[in-house]
Scaffold this active site. Structure first.
Site, PDB file in Angstrom:
ATOM      1  N   SER A  90      89.383  -7.376 -31.431  1.00 51.57           N
ATOM      2  CA  SER A  90      88.616  -8.420 -32.113  1.00 51.57           C
ATOM      3  C   SER A  90      87.169  -8.458 -31.629  1.00 51.57           C
ATOM      4  O   SER A  90      86.552  -9.524 -31.528  1.00 51.57           O
ATOM      5  CB  SER A  90      89.272  -9.800 -31.923  1.00 51.57           C
ATOM      6  OG  SER A  90      88.844 -10.707 -32.919  1.00 51.57           O
ATOM      7  N   SER A 101      88.648 -15.609 -36.133  1.00 52.68           N
ATOM      8  CA  SER A 101      88.598 -14.150 -36.267  1.00 52.68           C
ATOM      9  C   SER A 101      89.557 -13.575 -37.307  1.00 52.68           C
ATOM     10  O   SER A 101      89.551 -12.365 -37.540  1.00 52.68           O
ATOM     11  CB  SER A 101      88.864 -13.484 -34.915  1.00 52.68           C
ATOM     12  OG  SER A 101      87.698 -13.493 -34.129  1.00 52.68           O
ATOM     13  N   LYS A 140      96.319 -10.279 -37.472  1.00 56.02           N
ATOM     14  CA  LYS A 140      95.037 -10.731 -36.884  1.00 56.02           C
ATOM     15  C   LYS A 140      95.146 -12.141 -36.340  1.00 56.02           C
ATOM     16  O   LYS A 140      95.611 -13.046 -37.025  1.00 56.02           O
ATOM     17  CB  LYS A 140      93.929 -10.681 -37.935  1.00 56.02           C
ATOM     18  CG  LYS A 140      92.546 -10.800 -37.334  1.00 56.02           C
ATOM     19  CD  LYS A 140      92.179  -9.564 -36.530  1.00 56.02           C
ATOM     20  CE  LYS A 140      91.054  -9.803 -35.535  1.00 56.02           C
ATOM     21  NZ  LYS A 140      91.425 -10.597 -34.372  1.00 56.02           N
ATOM     22  N   LYS A 166      88.036 -11.315 -39.849  1.00 53.97           N
ATOM     23  CA  LYS A 166      87.861  -9.865 -39.735  1.00 53.97           C
ATOM     24  C   LYS A 166      88.762  -9.080 -40.683  1.00 53.97           C
ATOM     25  O   LYS A 166      88.506  -7.894 -40.931  1.00 53.97           O
ATOM     26  CB  LYS A 166      88.079  -9.432 -38.288  1.00 53.97           C
ATOM     27  CG  LYS A 166      87.007  -9.958 -37.324  1.00 53.97           C
ATOM     28  CD  LYS A 166      87.234  -9.482 -35.903  1.00 53.97           C
ATOM     29  CE  LYS A 166      86.101  -9.882 -34.963  1.00 53.97           C
ATOM     30  NZ  LYS A 166      86.146 -11.309 -34.563  1.00 53.97           N
TER      31      LYS A 166
END
Length: 435
Positions: free
Chosen positions: A113, A49, A238, A52
């Site tokens: 997320s 993730s 993140k 992202k």
């Protein structure tokens, strides 16, 4: 003429002091992108993730350019609805007939997320996630990233799409990047769009608060100060976790006027086991080291003059020389005590000076005549993530005052003087030859 003379003395110290348990890792200065530590930083690994961050970058860029509006509404596609109902994945459930504003989808993506919300953003910007993936790869090239491949907007395993992954990608394809590329993306994200940190640092928020669809969103970055592994100054950025990528994290923290960015990919603990704690422990190692050992120092002051080059000869001017100095100061993040290990280097603009290193009048006050950079005395190499970061340790050298062009009579007299000077030099050399 440009010299790549930016080297350092500190990366070797970091490598000796740190033993980061991850397949790939990097620590950089958040202001200049100077690399302070790296481990397998060019190995192409899974990112999960952390993907992202690219979706965030493209969204924030689209909003800034007026292509997308925060209060713009989105109607849920079949794929987004289907993915949003899978609670085995990080998600906020979306209604098939629901309408959602871009801002709430963005917050779900950046804080929680949320994967379906991320695909929704991809569809809003690209028309389809397939088109958006092309935009992601194009943006990566534009930002100067190397060692990357984007196959979806989320970082999910393509198999999680159950056969509906973006066209042109396979069911077994994964998003991959090197730690250096991830750090460079993060560097651009927080410097080009610093507002991202306001959302990324939100520890908890309710999605659709006050409605039947209300759901608590807890930030997966457990190093935010109020959460389980709270770290002072941590405000992004993140996390990412899949079986393929392992436990990953891109962190950034600011304290005492200093900001650092870290990346770990497939982080493990001392026994070799991955986990949420492992990725935060390994991040903490690098952050602690950075805040304890590095300081942003002024290495060259404003209006600095290089010894032996305080003036430059001038031809065809009312004065025969001009004072020069740096337009601004040079600051750089260095290891404590290492600021004396650098020496200034003056590079004159070859388009401004002749073969003898002389300027030609007229010269305006403040006119750029070259630049000053610095190099370490021991010559050890260190890198910057971007050319722009590297240029922050390069400043213009300018004329401290103007020099007017001499009138025709003065130029004639100077010419006569030079002529007889050359004649006398020739005679003197000949006479010396007799003896």
């Amino acid at each position: 003429m440009f010299f790549s003379l930016f080297a350092g003395v500190d990366k070797a110290h970091a490598e000796a002091a740190l033993n980061v348990n991850a397949d790939g890792a990097i620590l950089v200065d958040g202001e200049t992108g100077k690399v302070l530590y790296e481990k397998n930083a060019d190995s192409v690994l899974g990112i999960a993730s952390m993907t992202k961050m690219m979706t965030e970058y493209i969204l924030l860029d689209s909003v800034e350019k007026g292509k997308v509006k925060w209060d713009q509404e989105y109607s849920v596609s079949d794929l987004v609805y289907k993915i949003s109902q899978n609670r085995d994945l990080s998600n906020v459930p979306l209604r098939a007939d629901g309408k959602y504003k871009v801002r709430e989808l963005y917050e779900a993506m950046a804080i929680y997320s949320a994967n379906a919300a991320t695909i929704a953003i991809a569809e809003i910007i690209g028309g389809s996630e397939t088109n958006f993936v092309k935009m992601m790869n194009d943006k990566a090239e534009e930002l100067g990233l190397k060692d990357y491949k984007f196959v979806n907007s989320t970082g999910l395993n393509n198999q999680d799409y159950q056969g509906e992954q973006p066209q042109g990608t396979g069911a077994d394809d994964e998003n991959v990047m090197s730690s250096r590329a991830v750090a460079k993306l993060a560097f651009h994200l927080i410097n080009d769009f610093p507002e991202v940190l306001k959302t990324a640092s939100t520890a908890k928020k309710k999605f659709r608060e006050g409605t039947d669809d209300e759901i608590q969103m807890d930030n997966w970055n457990w190093m935010l100060p109020s959460l389980t592994y709270g770290y002072e100054g941590m405000d992004g950025l993140k996390t990412g976790t899949t079986d393929f990528a392992g436990y990953c994290f891109t962190g950034t923290a600011s304290r005492d006027g200093k900001r650092f960015i870290t990346v770990v990919q497939n982080a493990v603990d001392g026994t070799g086991n991955g986990g949420y704690k492992a990725r935060f422990d390994e991040t903490r190692k690098m952050m602690d080291y950075a805040f304890s050992n590095y300081t942003n120092k002024q290495l060259v002051p404003k209006h600095y003059q290089v010894q032996g080059h305080k003036t430059i000869p001038v031809i065809k001017g009312k004065e025969d020389q001009v004072k020069i100095y740096t337009k601004s100061a040079i600051k750089m993040t260095v290891q404590n005590g290492e600021e004396k290990n650098f020496t200034p280097v003056l590079v004159l603009d070859k388009k401004k000076v002749d073969k003898d290193g002389k300027l030609t009048a007229p010269i305006k006050k403040g006119e750029k005549v070259g630049y000053l950079t610095i190099k370490p005395k021991n010559g050890e190499k260190v890198s910057f993530l971007t050319d722009e970061g590297q240029k922050k340790v390069q400043v213009d050298v300018i004329a401290a005052q103007g020099v007017e062009k001499a009138n025709w009579f003065v130029l004639m007299m100077q010419g006569i003087g030079h002529f007889f000077g050359d004649v006398w030099h020739g005679i003197s050399s000949t006479v010396k030859g007799w003896f």
